[in-house]
Design a protein around this motif. Structure first.
Motif, PDB file in Angstrom:
ATOM      1  N   LYS A  78      26.353  35.847  41.295  1.00  0.00           N
ATOM      2  CA  LYS A  78      27.193  35.083  42.213  1.00  0.00           C
ATOM      3  C   LYS A  78      27.562  35.932  43.424  1.00  0.00           C
ATOM      4  O   LYS A  78      27.735  37.150  43.318  1.00  0.00           O
ATOM      5  CB  LYS A  78      28.471  34.621  41.495  1.00  0.00           C
ATOM      6  CG  LYS A  78      28.264  33.309  40.754  1.00  0.00           C
ATOM      7  CD  LYS A  78      29.547  32.879  40.070  1.00  0.00           C
ATOM      8  CE  LYS A  78      29.629  33.492  38.681  1.00  0.00           C
ATOM      9  NZ  LYS A  78      30.888  33.248  37.994  1.00  0.00           N
ATOM     10  N   GLU A  79      27.687  35.254  44.550  1.00  0.00           N
ATOM     11  CA  GLU A  79      28.142  35.925  45.757  1.00  0.00           C
ATOM     12  C   GLU A  79      29.662  35.918  45.751  1.00  0.00           C
ATOM     13  O   GLU A  79      30.285  34.896  46.002  1.00  0.00           O
ATOM     14  CB  GLU A  79      27.599  35.164  46.980  1.00  0.00           C
ATOM     15  CG  GLU A  79      27.889  35.813  48.322  1.00  0.00           C
ATOM     16  CD  GLU A  79      27.110  37.097  48.507  1.00  0.00           C
ATOM     17  OE1 GLU A  79      27.636  38.003  49.165  1.00  0.00           O
ATOM     18  OE2 GLU A  79      25.963  37.198  47.993  1.00  0.00           O
ATOM     19  N   VAL A  80      30.257  37.056  45.380  1.00  0.00           N
ATOM     20  CA  VAL A  80      31.724  37.107  45.328  1.00  0.00           C
ATOM     21  C   VAL A  80      32.208  38.092  46.384  1.00  0.00           C
ATOM     22  O   VAL A  80      31.886  39.285  46.311  1.00  0.00           O
ATOM     23  CB  VAL A  80      32.217  37.560  43.940  1.00  0.00           C
ATOM     24  CG1 VAL A  80      33.720  37.495  43.860  1.00  0.00           C
ATOM     25  CG2 VAL A  80      31.599  36.688  42.855  1.00  0.00           C
ATOM     26  N   PRO A  81      32.958  37.616  47.386  1.00  0.00           N
ATOM     27  CA  PRO A  81      33.399  38.531  48.441  1.00  0.00           C
ATOM     28  C   PRO A  81      34.363  39.586  47.908  1.00  0.00           C
ATOM     29  O   PRO A  81      34.383  40.724  48.344  1.00  0.00           O
ATOM     30  CB  PRO A  81      34.084  37.618  49.447  1.00  0.00           C
ATOM     31  CG  PRO A  81      34.414  36.378  48.703  1.00  0.00           C
ATOM     32  CD  PRO A  81      33.416  36.245  47.605  1.00  0.00           C
ATOM     33  N   ARG A  82      35.158  39.191  46.939  1.00  0.00           N
ATOM     34  CA  ARG A  82      36.175  40.100  46.434  1.00  0.00           C
ATOM     35  C   ARG A  82      36.394  39.818  44.968  1.00  0.00           C
ATOM     36  O   ARG A  82      36.402  38.665  44.548  1.00  0.00           O
ATOM     37  CB  ARG A  82      37.477  39.817  47.187  1.00  0.00           C
ATOM     38  CG  ARG A  82      38.150  41.042  47.731  1.00  0.00           C
ATOM     39  CD  ARG A  82      39.540  40.703  48.206  1.00  0.00           C
ATOM     40  NE  ARG A  82      40.366  41.853  47.921  1.00  0.00           N
ATOM     41  CZ  ARG A  82      40.510  42.868  48.767  1.00  0.00           C
ATOM     42  NH1 ARG A  82      39.918  42.844  49.936  1.00  0.00           N
ATOM     43  NH2 ARG A  82      41.254  43.892  48.445  1.00  0.00           N
ATOM     44  N   LYS A 100      38.376  39.270  41.521  1.00  0.00           N
ATOM     45  CA  LYS A 100      39.657  38.600  41.323  1.00  0.00           C
ATOM     46  C   LYS A 100      40.394  39.250  40.165  1.00  0.00           C
ATOM     47  O   LYS A 100      40.143  38.931  38.993  1.00  0.00           O
ATOM     48  CB  LYS A 100      39.398  37.122  41.019  1.00  0.00           C
ATOM     49  CG  LYS A 100      40.295  36.193  41.810  1.00  0.00           C
ATOM     50  CD  LYS A 100      39.855  34.762  41.681  1.00  0.00           C
ATOM     51  CE  LYS A 100      40.337  34.115  40.395  1.00  0.00           C
ATOM     52  NZ  LYS A 100      39.651  32.855  40.088  1.00  0.00           N
TER      53      LYS A 100
END
Lengths: 322, 319
Positions: free
Chosen positions: A264-268, A270
């Motif tokens: 997955k493209e996760v910017p940050r 969690k």
């Protein structure tokens, strides 16, 4: 006897009585383990994982630790009710433990060989010489040359020390192996090797195992069942598939969300907001409610009991994820 | 190993030279006339002057020191006593064994009693037994041994008449002085052992031993004690070397003809060679005991043992 579970813990409560107050380390943990099964005990530091493992062997330092209530049945016998003589016959023989930090878990003044042979000599009715031969075989089994038998711990590297500890733990073919974060203190390159070794030997010796870790990747790789622990309670319990694919508890979900993912493209990442509660002063109701995104008014009002979801999957939450 | 011991033995030479220099200087700046002390008041000034010249006391300080050090360190010649006119070495030979015997009895007593007390206290930490033993140990540490000696004399010799108060003519005579000397040692050794054992029984490898199914007494006596031994050995060595040099006042109290009594007498008589000779012998044995202690460390702890082996060996085995 064959129907008997290898291990069944029910309603275990352990406290530490310190000068500053009572630490509620384990608050009503129940779990079961079939023969040859591997259970992953996952939780943050301070969630009570090691305390559970040490309660199973009854080697908690008392005081300050105090086992308030609960049963720990191993092959039908309650360990909590055993006298010290019977306990010693179980320790290191039927149940053994691999410790977190190989640097400090070996006695610096005895040779590696002596330390492996000691348990064998104690439990297997072997003469000193025969125990030593068996100990050398164990060394080779964990991938260390038998000439290193007379070496002292300071002459071993961290990975080798952990291998030696594995040899000590498995020397008497235990029915149950408690592995307390066996790879945490090791180099990343050694971690996989040691985990593979434990997995392989466990298969060969038909041993059941409780693997304590905070690494969800390790669990995915080596466990059949998973228990997610938070503040001394099991929040979610089930097969690896159930817990990973059909996650129901918001805390479990939070753990997965805080992991980086390749797909997955996760910017940050969690993280779960907030900190683990102080075990001396646990919040009323569900201990996770102050951090829980799905918390309801009821969560802080009463103790939450586990809900059975069928197929051995259960969750301690009144507002689980669907 | 042999290299290490040789090195340490050679190191003792500068240490002893230092001790000699310090004692030599102190004697020479102390007031008093050795000639008067040696020959008496009535002796005429000419004879005293002649005697001083004869003893070399009129030479410059450094020459005197050099001459003395040269004789001691090359010929083991400690000179002759001013007061008895016998060789110092004979005087010391006559007294040293006595002191060693009293000290050995005291140190043996100290550790036979002190170490077990420490272990019991540590294993039963914070229990009533522990508290009681540690309060007793605190009292023991706080009592100077010469005072204990005096009290013992008064109680056991004077009032109860169980034991002799002075001299050293048989086993019975050792009891009071050795006990008086040991009492402080017992207390110190108990406290040291307790803290050392407490330190060790909290270590992970003790939990490992318990998890292996080792019986509790064996966990303590084998796994814990062996690791706790280093501070205990240090303590034994220190107390032995302190006793050999420092049993003076107690020796005087019990009129034991040992090194302490001799040193005190010599200082009173300004017997320079005797003061120096006694001090050097005491210093020599203290350093020898400390060397022995360091060698014992290696016996107890394999990590220290491997340091003794040459660096070359280490490099080879690490690869």
């Amino acid at each position: 006897m064959s129907e008997e579970k290898t291990l069944s813990i029910s309603d275990l409560v352990v406290e530490y009585h310190t000068d500053h107050g009572v630490v509620h380390a384990v608050n009503g943990v129940s779990l079961g383990l079939e023969a040859r099964e591997t259970l992953g005990l996952v939780g943050e530091t301070g969630a009570g994982k090691t305390t559970i493992a040490m309660s199973i062997l009854k080697i908690l330092p008392t005081p300050p630790a105090k086992i308030v209530s609960g049963e720990v049945k191993f092959e039908g016998q309650d360990i909590m009710k055993m006298d010290s003589h019977d306990l010693r016959k179980v320790r290191g023989n039927k149940i053994s433990m691999i410790f977190q930090d190989p640097m400090t878990a070996l006695n610096p003044v005895f040779t590696i060989g002596e330390q492996i042979a000691e348990g064998i000599h104690l439990h297997q009715n072997l003469k000193k010489g025969d125990a030593e031969i068996k100990a050398m075989e164990m060394l080779e089994m964990v991938g260390i040359r038998r000439e290193r038998f007379t070496d002292y711990p300071h002459q071993f590297s961290g990975g080798m020390k952990q291998r030696a500890i594995i040899a000590i733990a498995l020397a008497c073919n235990p029915k149950l192996l408690l592995a307390d974060e066996p790879t945490t203190a090791l180099d990343v390159t050694i971690q996989a090797q040691v985990l593979d070794l434990i997995g392989e030997l466990k298969e060969r010796l038909n041993t059941a195992m409780i693997l304590i870790t905070h690494d969800l990747g390790v669990v995915a790789k080596s466990c059949d069942k998973v228990a997610i622990i938070y503040a001394g309670q099991i929040f979610e319990y089930g097969t690896k598939f159930q817990v990973y694919a059909e996650t129901r508890h918001p805390y479990t979900q939070g753990l997965f969300d805080s992991l980086p993912s390749i797909n997955k493209e996760v910017p940050r990442l969690k993280p779960i907001p907030g900190l683990m509660p102080n075990p001396m002063d646990l919040p009323a109701g569900c201990p996770f409610h102050p951090r829980c995104p799905r918390a309801m008014a009821e969560c802080s009002e009463r103790a939450i009991n586990p809900t059975d979801l069928g197929d051995g999957h259960w969750v301690r939450c009144i507002n689980p994820i669907n | 190993m042999i290299r290490y011991v040789t090195k340490r033995l050679l190191w003792m030479v500068p240490v002893l030279l230092g001790v000699t220099l310090i004692v030599f200087t102190l004697i020479h700046i102390a007031p008093g006339d050795p000639a008067e002390a040696a020959l008496g008041f009535e002796t005429s000034d000419e004879i005293k002057a002649e005697w001083r010249e004869e003893q070399g006391l009129n030479d410059p300080f450094l020459i005197q020191f050099g001459r003395y050090a040269y004789r001691v360190f090359t010929q083991l010649d400690f000179g002759t006593s001013y007061s008895t006119r016998r060789p110092i070495i004979d005087e010391i030979k006559a007294r040293f064994p006595t002191t060693v015997k009293v000290c050995l009895v005291a140190v043996t007593l100290t550790n036979l009693i002190g170490v077990p007390i420490g272990i019991i206290s540590a294993v039963k930490q914070y229990s009533f037994t522990d508290n009681l033993l540690m309060v007793l140990a605190l009292i023991g540490v706080s009592m100077p041994s010469f005072w204990v000696g005096l009290m013992f004399s008064i109680i056991f010799a004077l009032h109860l008449r169980w034991l002799p108060a002075s001299g050293l003519y048989g086993p019975k005579y050792y009891i009071l002085p050795s006990t008086a000397l040991a009492l402080v040692g017992i207390a110190m050794s108990a406290r040291m052992t307790r803290s050392s054992v407490l330190d060790v029984i909290r270590q992970d490898y003790i939990t490992t031993a318990r998890a292996k199914g080792v019986a509790e007494y064996k966990v303590i006596m084998k796994h814990a004690l062996r690791n706790a031994l280093i501070p205990i050995i240090t303590q034994i060595g220190l107390s032995l070397s302190i006793l050999i040099g420092g049993a003076m006042v107690t020796e005087v109290v019990f009129a034991i003809p040992g090194m302490g009594t001799y040193l005190v007498q010599s200082i009173r008589a300004l017997d320079y060679p005797a003061i120096l000779g006694t001090s050097i012998v005491i210093a020599f044995f203290s350093s020898a005991i400390l060397l022995l202690v360091d060698l014992l460390y290696a016996l107890v702890d394999p990590r220290i043992r491997s340091q003794f082996k040459g660096k070359k060996h280490l490099r080879g085995s690490k690869a």
